[in-house]
Scaffold this motif. Structure first.
Motif, mmCIF file in Angstrom:
data_model
loop_
_atom_site.group_PDB
_atom_site.id
_atom_site.type_symbol
_atom_site.label_atom_id
_atom_site.label_comp_id
_atom_site.label_asym_id
_atom_site.label_seq_id
_atom_site.Cartn_x
_atom_site.Cartn_y
_atom_site.Cartn_z
ATOM 1 N N ILE A 1 9.642 14.544 -13.260
ATOM 2 C CA ILE A 1 9.844 13.397 -12.379
ATOM 3 C C ILE A 1 10.166 13.905 -10.983
ATOM 4 O O ILE A 1 10.829 14.935 -10.828
ATOM 5 C CB ILE A 1 10.975 12.480 -12.903
ATOM 6 N N ASP A 2 9.675 13.216 -9.970
ATOM 7 C CA ASP A 2 9.852 13.628 -8.581
ATOM 8 C C ASP A 2 10.484 12.489 -7.793
ATOM 9 O O ASP A 2 9.811 11.534 -7.408
ATOM 10 C CB ASP A 2 8.506 14.022 -7.967
ATOM 11 N N LEU A 3 11.788 12.606 -7.561
ATOM 12 C CA LEU A 3 12.496 11.566 -6.809
ATOM 13 C C LEU A 3 12.320 11.711 -5.302
ATOM 14 O O LEU A 3 12.669 10.798 -4.557
ATOM 15 C CB LEU A 3 13.991 11.611 -7.147
ATOM 16 N N THR A 4 11.765 12.840 -4.859
ATOM 17 C CA THR A 4 11.598 13.007 -3.415
ATOM 18 C C THR A 4 10.523 12.088 -2.845
ATOM 19 O O THR A 4 10.405 11.982 -1.625
ATOM 20 C CB THR A 4 11.247 14.466 -3.067
ATOM 21 N N VAL A 5 9.755 11.415 -3.708
ATOM 22 C CA VAL A 5 8.770 10.471 -3.173
ATOM 23 C C VAL A 5 9.459 9.344 -2.420
ATOM 24 O O VAL A 5 8.892 8.774 -1.478
ATOM 25 C CB VAL A 5 7.881 9.886 -4.298
ATOM 26 N N GLY A 6 10.681 9.001 -2.829
ATOM 27 C CA GLY A 6 11.417 7.944 -2.145
ATOM 28 C C GLY A 6 12.277 8.456 -1.013
ATOM 29 O O GLY A 6 12.381 7.835 0.047
ATOM 30 N N SER B 1 0.823 -1.208 0.000
ATOM 31 C CA SER B 1 0.000 0.000 0.000
ATOM 32 C C SER B 1 0.860 1.262 0.000
ATOM 33 O O SER B 1 0.551 2.237 -0.695
ATOM 34 C CB SER B 1 -0.933 0.006 1.211
ATOM 35 N N VAL B 2 1.948 1.258 0.765
ATOM 36 C CA VAL B 2 2.824 2.423 0.794
ATOM 37 C C VAL B 2 3.454 2.647 -0.577
ATOM 38 O O VAL B 2 3.539 3.787 -1.061
ATOM 39 C CB VAL B 2 3.913 2.255 1.877
ATOM 40 N N ILE B 3 3.892 1.571 -1.220
ATOM 41 C CA ILE B 3 4.466 1.691 -2.557
ATOM 42 C C ILE B 3 3.425 2.220 -3.540
ATOM 43 O O ILE B 3 3.724 3.068 -4.390
ATOM 44 C CB ILE B 3 5.017 0.333 -3.027
ATOM 45 N N ALA B 4 2.190 1.750 -3.411
ATOM 46 C CA ALA B 4 1.129 2.229 -4.296
ATOM 47 C C ALA B 4 0.882 3.717 -4.098
ATOM 48 O O ALA B 4 0.696 4.467 -5.070
ATOM 49 C CB ALA B 4 -0.156 1.437 -4.050
ATOM 50 N N LEU B 5 0.888 4.177 -2.847
ATOM 51 C CA LEU B 5 0.704 5.603 -2.582
ATOM 52 C C LEU B 5 1.833 6.422 -3.180
ATOM 53 O O LEU B 5 1.606 7.484 -3.784
ATOM 54 C CB LEU B 5 0.625 5.844 -1.074
ATOM 55 N N LEU B 6 3.069 5.944 -3.039
ATOM 56 C CA LEU B 6 4.208 6.661 -3.613
ATOM 57 C C LEU B 6 4.171 6.639 -5.134
ATOM 58 O O LEU B 6 4.548 7.619 -5.782
ATOM 59 C CB LEU B 6 5.515 6.052 -3.107
ATOM 60 N N ALA B 7 3.724 5.518 -5.714
ATOM 61 C CA ALA B 7 3.617 5.442 -7.173
ATOM 62 C C ALA B 7 2.582 6.437 -7.687
ATOM 63 O O ALA B 7 2.783 7.091 -8.719
ATOM 64 C CB ALA B 7 3.250 4.021 -7.595
ATOM 65 N N LEU C 1 12.487 2.804 -5.975
ATOM 66 C CA LEU C 1 12.529 2.096 -7.254
ATOM 67 C C LEU C 1 11.197 1.450 -7.611
ATOM 68 O O LEU C 1 10.682 1.667 -8.716
ATOM 69 C CB LEU C 1 13.658 1.058 -7.245
ATOM 70 N N PRO C 2 10.572 0.654 -6.719
ATOM 71 C CA PRO C 2 9.278 0.065 -7.096
ATOM 72 C C PRO C 2 8.199 1.101 -7.363
ATOM 73 O O PRO C 2 7.313 0.886 -8.195
ATOM 74 C CB PRO C 2 8.918 -0.839 -5.911
ATOM 75 N N ALA C 3 8.244 2.248 -6.668
ATOM 76 C CA ALA C 3 7.250 3.292 -6.926
ATOM 77 C C ALA C 3 7.413 3.849 -8.337
ATOM 78 O O ALA C 3 6.427 4.030 -9.071
ATOM 79 C CB ALA C 3 7.380 4.414 -5.897
ATOM 80 N N LEU C 4 8.656 4.102 -8.743
ATOM 81 C CA LEU C 4 8.900 4.604 -10.096
ATOM 82 C C LEU C 4 8.589 3.539 -11.142
ATOM 83 O O LEU C 4 8.059 3.848 -12.216
ATOM 84 C CB LEU C 4 10.354 5.068 -10.226
ATOM 85 N N VAL C 5 8.917 2.286 -10.823
ATOM 86 C CA VAL C 5 8.598 1.197 -11.757
ATOM 87 C C VAL C 5 7.091 1.125 -11.975
ATOM 88 O O VAL C 5 6.621 0.992 -13.118
ATOM 89 C CB VAL C 5 9.127 -0.155 -11.228
ATOM 90 N N GLY C 6 6.315 1.213 -10.896
ATOM 91 C CA GLY C 6 4.866 1.174 -11.029
ATOM 92 C C GLY C 6 4.345 2.294 -11.900
ATOM 93 O O GLY C 6 3.474 2.091 -12.753
ATOM 94 N N ALA C 7 4.890 3.512 -11.719
ATOM 95 C CA ALA C 7 4.443 4.650 -12.524
ATOM 96 C C ALA C 7 4.840 4.489 -13.986
ATOM 97 O O ALA C 7 4.038 4.776 -14.895
ATOM 98 C CB ALA C 7 5.020 5.948 -11.958
#
Length: 366
Positions: free
Chosen positions: A88-93, A70-76, A269-275
């Protein structure tokens, strides 16, 4: 000008318009870029359910996946918002490292109530979104470089604030229940993701601001010529991204109930991969909300299945890295195909507008 903007930024690939004239295989081929990833996700679920009947198709596994991802989904979803504008926003990670520590320390060290602590964290996330927007739009720094810099600063502040140690203390039940409660037998965090996805989908697909984001991402110069406030929209996208990533930090803090600087970066990384995967499905060639959730889902299902087969500890980052490379490649291919089909459609319209000659007249011919 307006027609070309709608074609490139806002409408589905026009090559799908003629799918009804093709045979069954042709129609399936046309739809594969749109629905291929969801079908693959369902296929993986079926495959792992057959191969791992005792562990994979269980409510326990479903709850585990929903809670963990769920956290990864929110960040994605947070990363998807600036991507709509071509940024692109790397501050999400990086930011989630500070946000989850701050959410706990404000309560345990500074005595704030949990609603006040959550409000402060969300406000800080929004302010850092403003900073990112200023650096990108006012200072004209590339968004990758700007957010890498601010993200690194956030991580350094998290290290300084925590002293490199765990932040622990007694937390009220109200804060713990933010991520610890259940709804209809499932983790409440999954419902946060779905509710936010619906809101973001409605805004991005059915409001002027959402259409403006896509126009900016497709053609910034054309957006300015059409009166779209480019700087305000891009800054708004970064503010929304920062606020949503701060909320993800609150959820993570509620779930872990401790703060530590070593937690958070693995979500980038997984958040960016999802996006990025989201730009290859549902609406190929552009990022979209439901595509992002499908991207996160296929990562969650794939990693869960591999781990239950006894995959080594390095399987998850390896899977994420390979998937990122593949998703970027597919996204680039989809954008090129989209551009080719749009040019072909424009050429056909020009020919249709000059039926006598079969082609538009050149100045020398008139």
């Amino acid at each position: 000008m307006t027609t070309s903007i709608r074609a490139t930024a806002l409408e589905p690939d026009p090559s799908f318009d003629t799918a009804h004239t093709l045979g069954l295989l042709g129609r399936m081929g046309r739809q594969m870029p749109v629905y291929g990833l969801p079908v693959l996700t369902i296929g993986l679920i079926v495959l792992f359910s057959i191969l791992l009947p005792q562990s994979f198709p269980t409510l326990f596994n479903l709850r585990s996946i929903l809670s963990d991802k769920s956290v990864i989904a929110l960040l994605a979803l947070a990363a998807t918002i600036p991507m709509m504008t071509g940024k692109i926003d790397l501050t999400v990670g990086y930011g989630i490292v500070l946000w989850h520590i701050l959410a706990i320390s404000l309560q345990t060290q500074f005595g704030l109530s949990w609603p006040a602590a959550v409000a402060v964290v969300l406000l800080c996330g929004a302010l850092f979104g403003v900073l990112n927007g200023v650096l990108v739009e006012q200072a004209q720094i590339d968004s990758f470089i700007a957010t890498l810099g601010t993200g690194t600063v956030l991580y350094a502040i998290a290290m300084w604030h925590s002293g490199g140690r765990q932040v622990i203390g007694s937390l009220p039940d109200g804060f713990v229940n933010i991520a610890g409660a259940d709804l209809f037998g499932l983790p409440v965090t999954a419902f946060y993701v779905m509710a936010l996805a619906v809101v973001l989908w409605l805004v991005s697909e059915h409001t002027p601001i959402g259409r403006a984001f896509y126009v900016i991402g497709s053609n910034p110069k054309a957006a300015v010529l059409n009166g779209i406030p480019l700087q305000k929209c891009v800054m708004g996208a970064f503010v929304a991204s920062g606020t949503l990533s701060a909320f993800a930090g609150v959820v993570l803090a509620s779930r872990l109930q401790i703060g530590q600087a070593g937690v958070g970066l693995e979500f980038l990384l997984p958040a960016l991969v999802g996006a990025f995967l989201g730009s290859t499905t549902i609406r190929p060639g552009r990022v979209n909300i439901w595509g992002t959730l499908v991207g996160v889902a296929i990562l969650a299902v794939g990693i869960s299945g591999i781990q239950q087969f006894g995959g080594a500890f390095f399987v998850e980052p390896l899977f994420n890295g390979i998937t990122l490379l593949v998703s970027i490649g597919i996204a680039g291919y989809a954008q090129r195909k989209r551009g080719q089909s749009i040019k072909r459609r424009i050429a056909e319209q020009q020919i249709a507008s000059h039926p006598a000659t079969g082609a538009p007249k050149l100045p020398a011919e008139s």
